[in-house]
Design an enzyme around this catalytic site. Structure first.
Site, PDB file in Angstrom:
ATOM      1  N   LYS A  88       0.854  -1.193   0.000  1.00 32.15           N
ATOM      2  CA  LYS A  88       0.000   0.000   0.000  1.00 32.15           C
ATOM      3  C   LYS A  88       0.890   1.244   0.000  1.00 32.15           C
ATOM      4  CE  LYS A  88      -1.888   2.702   2.997  1.00 32.15           C
ATOM      5  NZ  LYS A  88      -1.836   3.974   2.228  1.00 32.15           N
ATOM      6  N   GLU A 141      10.869   1.316   9.572  1.00 32.18           N
ATOM      7  CA  GLU A 141      11.819   2.381   9.254  1.00 32.18           C
ATOM      8  C   GLU A 141      11.094   3.685   9.552  1.00 32.18           C
ATOM      9  OE1 GLU A 141      13.670   5.055   8.220  1.00 32.18           O
ATOM     10  OE2 GLU A 141      13.566   4.652   6.068  1.00 32.18           O
ATOM     11  N   CYS A 169      13.678  10.963   6.159  1.00 31.20           N
ATOM     12  CA  CYS A 169      13.830  10.421   7.512  1.00 31.20           C
ATOM     13  C   CYS A 169      15.241  10.656   8.037  1.00 31.20           C
ATOM     14  CB  CYS A 169      13.480   8.939   7.534  1.00 31.20           C
ATOM     15  SG  CYS A 169      14.301   8.010   6.248  1.00 31.20           S
ATOM     16  N   GLU A 187      10.836  15.860  15.042  1.00 28.01           N
ATOM     17  CA  GLU A 187      11.080  15.776  13.605  1.00 28.01           C
ATOM     18  C   GLU A 187      10.100  16.709  12.886  1.00 28.01           C
ATOM     19  OE1 GLU A 187       9.817  12.123  11.649  1.00 28.01           O
ATOM     20  OE2 GLU A 187      11.693  12.106  10.521  1.00 28.01           O
TER      21      GLU A 187
HETATM   22  P1  NDP Z   1       2.331   7.952   8.084  1.00 31.32           P
HETATM   23  O1  NDP Z   1       3.232   7.239   8.980  1.00 31.32           O
HETATM   24  O2  NDP Z   1       0.952   8.235   8.547  1.00 31.32           O
HETATM   25  O3  NDP Z   1       2.184   7.196   6.689  1.00 31.32           O
HETATM   26  C1  NDP Z   1       3.043   6.203   6.191  1.00 31.32           C
HETATM   27  C2  NDP Z   1       2.216   5.110   5.557  1.00 31.32           C
HETATM   28  O4  NDP Z   1       1.454   4.432   6.549  1.00 31.32           O
HETATM   29  C3  NDP Z   1       1.209   5.609   4.528  1.00 31.32           C
HETATM   30  O5  NDP Z   1       1.102   4.691   3.462  1.00 31.32           O
HETATM   31  C4  NDP Z   1      -0.058   5.651   5.348  1.00 31.32           C
HETATM   32  O6  NDP Z   1      -1.217   5.660   4.581  1.00 31.32           O
HETATM   33  C5  NDP Z   1       0.075   4.398   6.176  1.00 31.32           C
HETATM   34  N1  NDP Z   1      -0.762   4.354   7.357  1.00 31.32           N
HETATM   35  C6  NDP Z   1      -1.310   5.383   8.046  1.00 31.32           C
HETATM   36  N2  NDP Z   1      -2.029   4.929   9.092  1.00 31.32           N
HETATM   37  C7  NDP Z   1      -1.924   3.577   9.081  1.00 31.32           C
HETATM   38  C8  NDP Z   1      -2.437   2.540   9.904  1.00 31.32           C
HETATM   39  N3  NDP Z   1      -3.198   2.791  10.961  1.00 31.32           N
HETATM   40  N4  NDP Z   1      -2.133   1.276   9.599  1.00 31.32           N
HETATM   41  C9  NDP Z   1      -1.345   0.988   8.545  1.00 31.32           C
HETATM   42  N5  NDP Z   1      -0.844   1.936   7.706  1.00 31.32           N
HETATM   43  C10 NDP Z   1      -1.125   3.210   7.984  1.00 31.32           C
HETATM   44  O7  NDP Z   1       3.023   9.248   7.618  1.00 31.32           O
HETATM   45  P2  NDP Z   1       2.313  10.599   7.217  1.00 31.32           P
HETATM   46  O8  NDP Z   1       2.196  10.567   5.778  1.00 31.32           O
HETATM   47  O9  NDP Z   1       1.066  10.912   7.954  1.00 31.32           O
HETATM   48  O10 NDP Z   1       3.406  11.567   7.772  1.00 31.32           O
HETATM   49  C11 NDP Z   1       3.422  11.878   9.156  1.00 31.32           C
HETATM   50  C12 NDP Z   1       4.810  12.098   9.622  1.00 31.32           C
HETATM   51  O11 NDP Z   1       5.539  10.884   9.566  1.00 31.32           O
HETATM   52  C13 NDP Z   1       5.619  13.038   8.787  1.00 31.32           C
HETATM   53  O12 NDP Z   1       5.379  14.374   9.065  1.00 31.32           O
HETATM   54  C14 NDP Z   1       6.993  12.606   9.141  1.00 31.32           C
HETATM   55  O13 NDP Z   1       7.379  13.174  10.354  1.00 31.32           O
HETATM   56  C15 NDP Z   1       6.872  11.135   9.289  1.00 31.32           C
HETATM   57  N6  NDP Z   1       7.260  10.404   8.083  1.00 31.32           N
HETATM   58  C16 NDP Z   1       8.422   9.710   8.109  1.00 31.32           C
HETATM   59  C17 NDP Z   1       8.841   9.055   6.984  1.00 31.32           C
HETATM   60  C18 NDP Z   1      10.094   8.300   6.960  1.00 31.32           C
HETATM   61  O14 NDP Z   1      10.646   8.056   5.875  1.00 31.32           O
HETATM   62  N7  NDP Z   1      10.617   7.839   8.074  1.00 31.32           N
HETATM   63  C19 NDP Z   1       8.103   9.097   5.744  1.00 31.32           C
HETATM   64  C20 NDP Z   1       6.863   9.810   5.830  1.00 31.32           C
HETATM   65  C21 NDP Z   1       6.480  10.424   6.975  1.00 31.32           C
HETATM   66  P3  NDP Z   1      -1.870   7.065   4.191  1.00 31.32           P
HETATM   67  O15 NDP Z   1      -0.948   7.699   3.242  1.00 31.32           O
HETATM   68  O16 NDP Z   1      -3.143   6.706   3.584  1.00 31.32           O
HETATM   69  O17 NDP Z   1      -2.047   7.832   5.475  1.00 31.32           O
END
Ligand code: NDP
Length: 493
Positions: free
Chosen positions: A179, A254, A288, A389
């Protein structure tokens, strides 16, 4: 140039399908809000179908068997080559969908193709071992694919984060339900088309598009999933790990980082300043491993700030497809608001604003989620900006007096993903690197990432490693086999 908005379908069991309730989601360009695609919004029903397809491909075909490893490797290399043939299209699509400058997307596509090749190489090299044991046995250890894997990826590297997960899973012989982020699903759906074109069998790679709370949650909680691989925010990571715990599923995470960059007075400042700016500002700081906490030895503190600020204020902002642009918009209005709230908080906490700190003015920025590249100085450990972050183009500067203090400040975080050290002293570099608790450390550079090396974090930055020989380990089970060589009776009863 992609100028036609496309309607996409999900890829499940080798079929292109819509959501059962026909719900869709509009995908927009974060630089101007233009509609660039429409994707289905998966319900739990499609998640179940995708898991069933992956389960069937794993349980009832020879996809994962050892004697199919060479075939898997060849299919992966064919996929890598297809990706290279279509590199321009993929780079443009990722820039349109997530805003990053084209030159960064081009790098991501090249890295993705190389990542597929790297793991194709490992597909035929999952070695076991024989072990001497204190009985008359032929004892051995064999490695087998872990099974059906759920892979959830974020929006900051739409294609690359997907490939980092797909490539080792395919090499190991797993089947996949992925996903992508609800915001950036397009390049992964295009990649799924290439998997079909090169002949990766139906059911091996399944892509569902939908929101985390529905499709993501259904996927990680599904009883037929053997392993979950997740990249994203730490809060979501906790939910994913909770789901994994309930099902006793193997999990790799990660997550985020608040990565320190330690700059000593003996660093070559001519060379270091640009790396430091790149550490914090690449991909609009939405990385990240972004080096967002710059720790500088007091005697060169102001000079380093001045040099980095000079570079940062000259970064060309704009649409990622435009010539010379090195910073695009952040991913969404929501993210823009979140980053701006961190900037306002830093101002309120009396951190010293050096540059940026606002939304850029001008017609070309009006409809996009742009933020001026921002630097704050005199940020102390109790400040929010030191601890949390931001995931945006915001860097903080803090001074230190001694090497010990630098290490203490570097480790003063709940995260442990990456760090940078700038010094001309080899011994100092080694001493400091040894003491920093982080999974990735760059000395006199920042951000280069290699498929050959493990990627992952200490502490709250995650569990497990992607990439390198460690990357395939995450998708392999370990089985011991004991063959009795003794012809006699057991004689126990
Ligand atoms: P999320 O952690 O919410 O999203 C990452 C993935 O997880 C997306 O595909 C998301 O889907 C999915 N997801 C969300 N909720 C669930 C759940 N309950 N169960 C399973 N999968 C889920 O990141 P955000 O996009 O909301 O970003 C929030 C913050 O996370 C950022 O501001 C940043 O600080 C951090 N982040 C860190 C990253 C990294 O590389 N370490 C990458 C991205 C974000 P959907 O897109 O539909 O919400």
């Amino acid at each position: 140039m992609l100028n036609q908005m496309k309607t996409y379908q999900m890829y499940i069991g080798g079929q292109w399908v819509l959501a059962s309730d026909n719900q869709t989601r509009k995908i927009t360009d974060p630089a101007n809000g233009n509609l660039i695609g429409v994707v289905p919004e998966a319900t739990v029903m499609e998640v179940n179908e995708a898991v069933a397809a992956a389960r069937n491909a794993f349980d009832n075909t020879n996809w994962g068997s050892a004697d199919n490893a060479l075939n898997r490797a060849q299919l992966m290399m064919a996929l890598a080559n297809k990706l290279r043939e279509n590199a321009a299209k993929f780079a443009e699509l990722d820039t349109l969908n997530c805003g990053k400058p084209l030159v960064e997307s081009e790098g991501d596509v090249a890295d993705s193709a190389n990542c597929l090749d790297f793991f194709a190489g490992l597909a035929t090299k999952t070695m076991g071992e024989t072990v001497a044991v204190p009985m008359n046995m032929q004892s051995m250890v064999v490695r087998e694919p872990i099974g059906v894997v759920a892979q959830i990826v974020p929006w900051n590297y739409p294609l690359l984060m997907g490939v980092w997960k797909i490539a080792p899973a395919l090499a190991a012989g797993c089947t996949i339900v992925m996903k992508p982020s609800e915001l950036t699903p397009l390049s992964i759906l295009e990649l799924a088309k290439l998997t079909e074109e090169v002949g990766i069998p139906a059911g091996v790679v399944n892509i569902i598009t939908g929101i985390g709370e529905v499709a993501g949650a259904a996927l990680v909680n599904h009883p037929d999933i053997d392993k979950i691989a997740f990249t994203g925010g730490t809060d979501t990571g906790m939910k994913v790990m909770t789901a994994a715990a309930k099902g006793i599923k193997n999990v790799t995470l990660e997550l985020g980082g608040k990565n320190p960059v330690v700059v000593f007075a003996d660093a070559n400042l001519d060379k270091s300043a640009e790396w430091i700016a790149f550490a914090g500002m690449a991909n609009q700081g939405q990385v990240c491993s972004a080096g967002s906490r710059i720790l500088v030895e007091k005697s060169v503190y102001n000079e380093v700030i001045e040099r980095v600020a000079k570079i940062v204020t000259h970064i060309k902002l704009g649409h990622g497809l435009d010539e010379g642009v090195r910073m695009g918009p952040v991913i969404s209005k929501e993210q823009q608001d979140k980053v701006m709230s961190y900037i306002e908080k830093a101002k309120a906490e009396k951190c010293r604003l050096i540059c940026g700190g606002s939304l850029p003015k001008g017609e070309q920025f009006a409809k996009g989620n742009f933020i001026e590249p921002t630097i704050f100085a005199d940020v102390e450990p109790h400040h929010t900006l030191f601890k949390e972050e931001v995931f945006g183009p915001v860097m903080s500067f803090t001074s230190f007096d001694t090497e010990d203090e630098a290490v203490k400040l570097a480790n003063d975080t709940e995260y442990g993903l990456a760090a940078g050290v700038f010094t001309e002293s080899v011994t100092k570099a080694h001493r400091v690197v040894k003491q920093i608790r982080a999974g990735i450390i760059w000395v006199n550079n920042y951000h280069p990432t290699f498929n050959e090396l493990p990627w992952g974090g200490y502490k709250k930055s995650g569990i497990g490693r992607e990439l390198g020989k460690y990357g395939i380990e995450a998708y392999l089970e370990t089985k011991q086999i004991n063959i009795n060589l003794d012809e006699g009776q057991l004689g126990w009863y």
